[in-house]
Write an enzyme that holds these catalytic residues in place. Structure first.
Site, PDB file in Angstrom:
ATOM      1  N   ASP A  45       0.789  -1.326   0.159  1.00  0.00           N
ATOM      2  CA  ASP A  45      -0.045  -0.035  -0.159  1.00  0.00           C
ATOM      3  C   ASP A  45       0.784   1.231   0.076  1.00  0.00           C
ATOM      4  OD1 ASP A  45      -3.383   0.396   0.953  1.00  0.00           O
ATOM      5  OD2 ASP A  45      -1.911   1.907   1.354  1.00  0.00           O
ATOM      6  N   ASN A 107      -9.145   6.680 -10.311  1.00  0.00           N
ATOM      7  CA  ASN A 107      -8.569   5.222 -10.231  1.00  0.00           C
ATOM      8  C   ASN A 107      -7.469   4.789 -11.392  1.00  0.00           C
ATOM      9  OD1 ASN A 107      -9.573   5.264  -7.774  1.00  0.00           O
ATOM     10  ND2 ASN A 107     -10.945   3.698  -7.988  1.00  0.00           N
ATOM     11  N   VAL A 130      -9.811  -5.265  -9.136  1.00  0.00           N
ATOM     12  CA  VAL A 130     -11.046  -5.330  -8.280  1.00  0.00           C
ATOM     13  C   VAL A 130     -11.517  -3.659  -8.120  1.00  0.00           C
ATOM     14  CG1 VAL A 130     -11.899  -5.747  -5.926  1.00  0.00           C
ATOM     15  CG2 VAL A 130     -10.206  -7.038  -6.716  1.00  0.00           C
ATOM     16  N   THR A 131     -10.274  -2.964  -8.439  1.00  0.00           N
ATOM     17  CA  THR A 131     -10.757  -1.465  -8.361  1.00  0.00           C
ATOM     18  C   THR A 131     -11.911  -1.050  -9.319  1.00  0.00           C
ATOM     19  OG1 THR A 131      -8.301  -1.257  -7.696  1.00  0.00           O
ATOM     20  CG2 THR A 131      -9.516   0.674  -8.534  1.00  0.00           C
ATOM     21  N   HIS A 187     -19.886  -4.263 -14.439  1.00  0.00           N
ATOM     22  CA  HIS A 187     -20.177  -4.307 -13.229  1.00  0.00           C
ATOM     23  C   HIS A 187     -20.695  -2.903 -12.786  1.00  0.00           C
ATOM     24  CE1 HIS A 187     -19.808  -5.020  -8.773  1.00  0.00           C
ATOM     25  NE2 HIS A 187     -19.015  -4.222  -8.657  1.00  0.00           N
TER      26      HIS A 187
HETATM   27  N1  APR Z   1      -0.693   2.418  -4.360  1.00  0.00           N
HETATM   28  C1  APR Z   1      -1.015   1.565  -3.570  1.00  0.00           C
HETATM   29  N2  APR Z   1      -2.035   1.618  -2.704  1.00  0.00           N
HETATM   30  C2  APR Z   1      -2.917   2.685  -2.811  1.00  0.00           C
HETATM   31  C3  APR Z   1      -2.502   3.618  -4.069  1.00  0.00           C
HETATM   32  C4  APR Z   1      -1.089   3.363  -4.829  1.00  0.00           C
HETATM   33  N3  APR Z   1      -0.940   4.286  -5.529  1.00  0.00           N
HETATM   34  N4  APR Z   1      -3.595   4.665  -4.115  1.00  0.00           N
HETATM   35  C5  APR Z   1      -4.301   4.040  -2.949  1.00  0.00           C
HETATM   36  N5  APR Z   1      -4.215   3.097  -2.482  1.00  0.00           N
HETATM   37  C6  APR Z   1      -4.645   2.323  -1.367  1.00  0.00           C
HETATM   38  C7  APR Z   1      -4.930   3.300  -0.190  1.00  0.00           C
HETATM   39  O1  APR Z   1      -4.133   3.642   0.715  1.00  0.00           O
HETATM   40  C8  APR Z   1      -5.927   2.177   0.333  1.00  0.00           C
HETATM   41  O2  APR Z   1      -5.501   1.373   1.605  1.00  0.00           O
HETATM   42  O3  APR Z   1      -5.776   1.463  -1.860  1.00  0.00           O
HETATM   43  C9  APR Z   1      -6.426   1.231  -0.614  1.00  0.00           C
HETATM   44  C10 APR Z   1      -7.767   1.274  -0.958  1.00  0.00           C
HETATM   45  O4  APR Z   1      -8.452   0.664   0.233  1.00  0.00           O
HETATM   46  P1  APR Z   1      -9.991   1.264   0.586  1.00  0.00           P
HETATM   47  O5  APR Z   1     -10.015   2.749   0.361  1.00  0.00           O
HETATM   48  O6  APR Z   1     -10.545   0.869   1.815  1.00  0.00           O
HETATM   49  O7  APR Z   1     -11.054   0.803  -0.608  1.00  0.00           O
HETATM   50  P2  APR Z   1     -11.573  -0.862  -0.522  1.00  0.00           P
HETATM   51  O8  APR Z   1     -12.871  -0.769   0.189  1.00  0.00           O
HETATM   52  O9  APR Z   1     -10.524  -1.853  -0.253  1.00  0.00           O
HETATM   53  O10 APR Z   1     -11.828  -0.957  -2.149  1.00  0.00           O
HETATM   54  C11 APR Z   1     -10.866  -1.173  -3.178  1.00  0.00           C
HETATM   55  O11 APR Z   1     -12.232  -2.324  -4.709  1.00  0.00           O
HETATM   56  O12 APR Z   1     -14.557  -2.583  -4.704  1.00  0.00           O
HETATM   57  C12 APR Z   1     -13.442  -1.851  -4.995  1.00  0.00           C
HETATM   58  O13 APR Z   1     -14.789   0.304  -5.238  1.00  0.00           O
HETATM   59  C13 APR Z   1     -13.904  -0.347  -4.497  1.00  0.00           C
HETATM   60  O14 APR Z   1     -12.104   0.714  -6.103  1.00  0.00           O
HETATM   61  C14 APR Z   1     -12.290   0.136  -4.870  1.00  0.00           C
HETATM   62  C15 APR Z   1     -11.353  -0.949  -4.539  1.00  0.00           C
END
Ligand code: APR
Length: 322
Positions: A45, A107, A130-131, A187
């Protein structure tokens, strides 16, 4: 037979899954993978400390859960090297007032960057995105890495079908285990829950429910992510999403040839190409083994093409990733 099971056992034994993004989906996925003894996990992360904290917490749980899988938290892509599967969850989650489309620009930048770094370290891996917006991000990963289409896909169909199955089970007061649900398409709001290809204990759904009830449940399925987002207020669903990714990881690492709805790059199937879209596929050790083309009625095919057009429109808005 014994030989075969030994080979399969050792494949899983030495497996490594890199999860990019240690947020809600990434951390619950790491837990599922480690605690079902599927693979070692590297959690990466951008936020300093976050993946390290989650990994240490999961490592401490090992003594209670009684397994030996390693979970490493990191900011360093070198740790991704050797991964069999890379799961990309990095990005911004959808909040209640945001559509999936709003997330596109933000994203796309994140996913293009993390994908290229992960691909450089694990060029042989299979990539599961998944994003959101899911189908667009899965397509983007394939483009960034110039990957062959067996090796990149998006997780959505398993989740959407799970939601459809859940609502059917609730309505009929039957076990969700007995529901085999089919959802095609992107989706998003135009996904296509397909009653004709959905069965409950082998009985086609239209024999068990009126078309009005099916329509109501199909609509709830399309809004499934938004319904949870509204309840949670901050963040979006993660238990069912991470469970759905885990099913795909299991199918690949255990070479199970599972037939699952997955967002994959179409090259003429269903009369579509140049995008990822949810269709039934067979998943095994090499990734997407077969794409299954269902016979669709005219209205269903039209609805699928409408969903595809919406995904394509978003792909058209993607920044050039070279
Ligand atoms: N590199 C690494 N990690 C990153 C980056 C990056 N450049 N940018 C963001 N992140 C991390 C954030 O720090 C965060 O911990 O991605 C993580 C996303 O986690 P959450 O905000 O908790 O989101 P989450 O509920 O896990 O969903 C992730 O899946 O279902 C889809 O719509 C949802 O696109 C989203 C993804």
């Amino acid at each position: 037979m014994i030989e075969h099971s030994r080979v399969e056992h050792s494949r899983v034994e030495h497996s490594k899954v890199a999860v990019i993004g240690a947020g809600a989906v990434g951390s619950t996925l790491a837990q599922r993978i480690a605690e079902t003894n599927l693979a070692d996990v590297v959690l990466l992360d951008i936020v300093q400390g976050r993946p390290q904290g989650v990994a240490l917490d999961l490592m401490e749980a090992r003594a209670v859960e009684r397994h030996d899988r390693s979970i490493v938290g990191t900011q360093d892509y070198a740790d991704v090297a050797g991964a069999d599967i890379v799961v990309i969850t990095a990005g911004r989650p959808r909040t209640p007032n945001m559509t999936r489309d709003d997330l596109l620009g933000i994203n796309a930048g994140i996913v293009a960057k993390v994908a290229s770094q992960a691909i450089a370290q694990a060029p042989e891996a299979i990539f599961i995105t998944v994003t959101n917006p899911l189908d667009v991000m899965a397509h983007l990963v394939g483009q960034v890495g110039q990957l062959s289409r067996e090796r990149f896909m998006g997780m959505a169909g398993v989740l959407d079908a799970a939601r459809f199955a859940t609502f059917i089970a609730m309505e009929l007061n039957v076990s969700a285990v007995d529901v085999s649900a089919m959802v095609l398409g992107g989706h998003g709001d135009l996904m296509l829950p397909l009653a004709r290809y959905t069965t409950v204990g082998g009985v086609p759904l239209p024999e068990l429910m009126s078309s009005e009830t099916i329509d109501r449940i199909a609509q709830r399925t399309r809004q499934g992510g938004a319904e949870i987002g509204k309840l949670l207020k901050t963040g979006s669903a993660y238990y069912a999403p991470s469970a759905s990714v885990a099913v795909m990881v299991d199918a690949i690492l255990r070479d199970r040839h599972r037939m699952l709805p997955v967002s994959v790059a179409l090259e003429g199937e269903y009369g579509l190409q140049g995008l990822c879209l949810g269709v039934p596929v067979q998943l095994g050790a090499d990734g997407v083994e077969t794409i299954i083309e269902l016979t669709l009625m005219d209205a269903e095919m039209e609805a699928l093409h409408e969903s595809a057009a919406s995904v394509k429109a978003q792909i058209g808005k993607l920044p050039d990733v070279g």
